[in-house]
Design a protein around this motif. Structure first.
Motif, PDB file in Angstrom:
ATOM      1  N   THR A   1       0.832  -1.210   0.000  1.00 38.36           N
ATOM      2  CA  THR A   1       0.000   0.000   0.000  1.00 38.36           C
ATOM      3  C   THR A   1       0.869   1.263   0.000  1.00 38.36           C
ATOM      4  OG1 THR A   1      -0.055  -0.027   2.399  1.00 38.36           O
ATOM      5  CG2 THR A   1      -1.869  -1.151   1.264  1.00 38.36           C
ATOM      6  N   GLY A   2       2.186   1.095   0.124  1.00 40.86           N
ATOM      7  CA  GLY A   2       3.094   2.251   0.110  1.00 40.86           C
ATOM      8  C   GLY A   2       3.020   3.089   1.385  1.00 40.86           C
ATOM      9  N   ARG A   3       2.486   2.510   2.470  1.00 38.43           N
ATOM     10  CA  ARG A   3       2.329   3.277   3.715  1.00 38.43           C
ATOM     11  C   ARG A   3       3.524   3.128   4.667  1.00 38.43           C
ATOM     12  NH1 ARG A   3      -1.071   4.638   0.497  1.00 38.43           N
ATOM     13  NH2 ARG A   3      -3.213   5.237   0.999  1.00 38.43           N
ATOM     14  N   GLY A   4       4.589   2.502   4.204  1.00 39.75           N
ATOM     15  CA  GLY A   4       5.816   2.408   5.023  1.00 39.75           C
ATOM     16  C   GLY A   4       5.784   1.267   6.035  1.00 39.75           C
ATOM     17  N   ILE A   5       4.834   0.358   5.871  1.00 39.54           N
ATOM     18  CA  ILE A   5       4.603  -0.684   6.882  1.00 39.54           C
ATOM     19  C   ILE A   5       5.820  -1.630   7.006  1.00 39.54           C
ATOM     20  CG2 ILE A   5       3.077  -2.612   7.541  1.00 39.54           C
ATOM     21  CD1 ILE A   5       1.691   0.186   7.543  1.00 39.54           C
ATOM     22  N   GLY A   6       6.256  -2.198   5.895  1.00 37.54           N
ATOM     23  CA  GLY A   6       7.374  -3.153   5.943  1.00 37.54           C
ATOM     24  C   GLY A   6       8.620  -2.522   6.557  1.00 37.54           C
TER      25      GLY A   6
END
Ligand code: GDP
Ligand code: IMO
Ligand code: MG
Length: 423
Positions: free
Chosen positions: A127-132
């Motif tokens: 999702t490109g939300r920086g989760i990983g």
């Protein structure tokens, strides 16, 4: 034993938001235990539709206290914008939202690294939300937690070390411009002032609530097949959406858990890359997408659609220990002549005994289908189990039996009232 865990049992977007909102009427606390603003949980109340990313889906009930636990990763900008939107919609969150001081923060460089990695051949379709990248830092033990915002010196030291390292990666590997430490410190100190009223030791809060017999709903984000340990690795998210994640992600004991409610869509969807054995690339897939409005609640991406996969969901029921099953979006199947359910996988003519979690095998399986008669009647206004057409009851009972779970609740539309209990 007052904790009920709500887990998505497929690849996310099963309708967890709707179910949590509904069940919150008879609860005291709703607590998110993992993930971040990658989630998009939709709640429809009357004519209004709300999409929540970080804030638990119990927020629309004024008597509910919402908790974001230590297992979640928090982008303060996303959190503040969500709080703002709710306040503008007239939802009073004062004193009703608690955020764990141990939760890790998503930093601007996490989002940059996520987006940049998605440009490579190894992309997951995140999702490109920086989760990983935020969870990488957490497990690398260099992450920055909310508690670190309290002390400017500690924050500055940790940020400087992180940014020095990230700048090297960004510049050397990706040729990106460097991040300015001072700007990030200033921005996060500003956030700190705004989020400070919500921060507390949520594990202590929840355990005290348990002692006082408060009813807690633990709200999972994503779904079991996106679990970093049990999902279709590497095409997964970076946390544990499965039921076990609720205890570590909230700091509550496993012995406090009474019920595990699994949410399954009456068909399957997946957003992002990775194997999806029952995916439909034909008109039926297209019509599921259109009728089910299968577009990501967070990114707007079209969701991949396919038949219900009883092999994957049986595995999911096992990993989660699902005690009650909720089947959602049954109304989306209203017009179909025949509805297929995958009841087995074959590889090279051999039947597999269990769900393979190595993607190479999963990519090669051929689904074995059982066909069910469609009901060809609109279900959106049905309110009682006995009023469902026989074909619908047969289909739904079969999902319970094939997944080895107790069929408990059926959803025939996005609104609260479009729900019926199985008798
Ligand atoms: P979540 O991430 O699991 O909370 O699910 P999403 O909110 O991402 O996606 C579920 C979508 O289906 C939302 O748009 C809901 O409003 C909608 N929805 C939930 N239950 C039903 C249902 O029974 N029927 C229909 N037609 N839509 C539903
Ligand atoms: P809710 O809570 C569906 C998917 C992404 C991608 C993979 C990894 O609304 O069900 P990430 O950004 O987490 O690193 O992406 O996981 N994904 C979801 N798919 N629903 C979600 O949340 C998701 N959150 C992440 O599409 O394939
Ligand atoms: Mg969603």
């Amino acid at each position: 034993m007052p904790v009920r865990i709500i887990v998505g049992a497929q690849w996310g977007d099963e309708g967890k938001g709707k179910v949590v909102d509904l069940l919150a009427e008879h609860a005291d606390i709703v607590a998110r235990y993992q993930g971040g603003a990658n989630a998009g949980h939709t709640v429809c109340i009357g004519e209004k539709t709300y999409v929540l990313h970080l804030i638990p889906s119990g927020i629309f009930h004024p008597h509910i206290t919402c908790v974001i636990g230590n297992g979640a990763v928090i982008d303060p900008a996303a959190l503040l914008s969500e709080i703002d939107q709710l306040q503008q919609a007239g939802i009073d969150i004062n004193g009703r939202l608690l955020v764990s001081h141990n939760a890790h923060l998503i930093m601007p460089y996490h989002k940059m690294l996520d987006t940049i990695r998605e440009k490579t051949a190894d992309k997951i379709g995140t999702t490109g939300r920086g989760i990983g990248p935020a969870y990488i830092d957490k497990f690398m033990r260099c992450g920055i937690r909310i508690v670190d915002l309290l002390d400017r010196d500690i924050l500055a030291k940790k940020l400087a070390a992180n940014i020095a390292e990230k700048n090297q990666i960004l510049a050397r590997v990706y040729g990106e411009t460097a991040i300015d430490v001072d700007k990030v410190i200033a921005a996060y100190q500003e956030f700190d002032i705004k989020i400070d009223p919500f921060i507390t030791d949520t594990a202590v809060y929840l355990n005290t609530a348990l002692k006082n017999n408060k009813r807690i709903i633990a709200e999972g984000a994503q779904g079991a097949l996106l679990d970093v340990d049990h999902g279709t690795y590497p095409f997964v998210t970076s946390s544990n959406p499965t039921a076990g994640g609720a205890c570590t992600g909230l700091g509550i004991p496993p012995t406090s858990v009474e019920t595990i409610i699994g949410i399954m869509k009456a068909y399957s969807t997946r957003v992002g890359n990775g194997p999806f054995p029952t995916e439909l690339h034909d008109e039926t897939g297209e019509s599921l997408r259109t009728l089910g409005h299968e577009f990501g609640a967070t990114t707007g991406r079209p969701r991949r659609c396919g038949w219900f996969d009883a092999v994957a969901t049986r595995y999911s029921a096992m990993i989660n220990g699902i005690t009650k099953l909720v089947v959602t979006k049954v109304d989306v199947l209203d017009g179909l002549e025949t509805i297929r359910v995958c009841v087995g996988y074959e590889v090279n003519g051999r039947q597999l005994k269990s769900f393979p979690t190595d993607v190479k095998t999963l990519e090669r399986v051929t689904p074995v289908y059982e066909d069910f008669e469609g009901w060809k009647t609109p279900l959106a206004s049905t309110r009682h189990w006995e009023d469902l057409p026989k074909a619908a009851r047969t289909y739904l009972r079969a999902l319970g039996e094939l997944t080895g779970t107790e069929l408990w609740m059926i959803s025939v539309g996005p609104r609260r009232d479009q729900t019926l209990l199985v008798v």
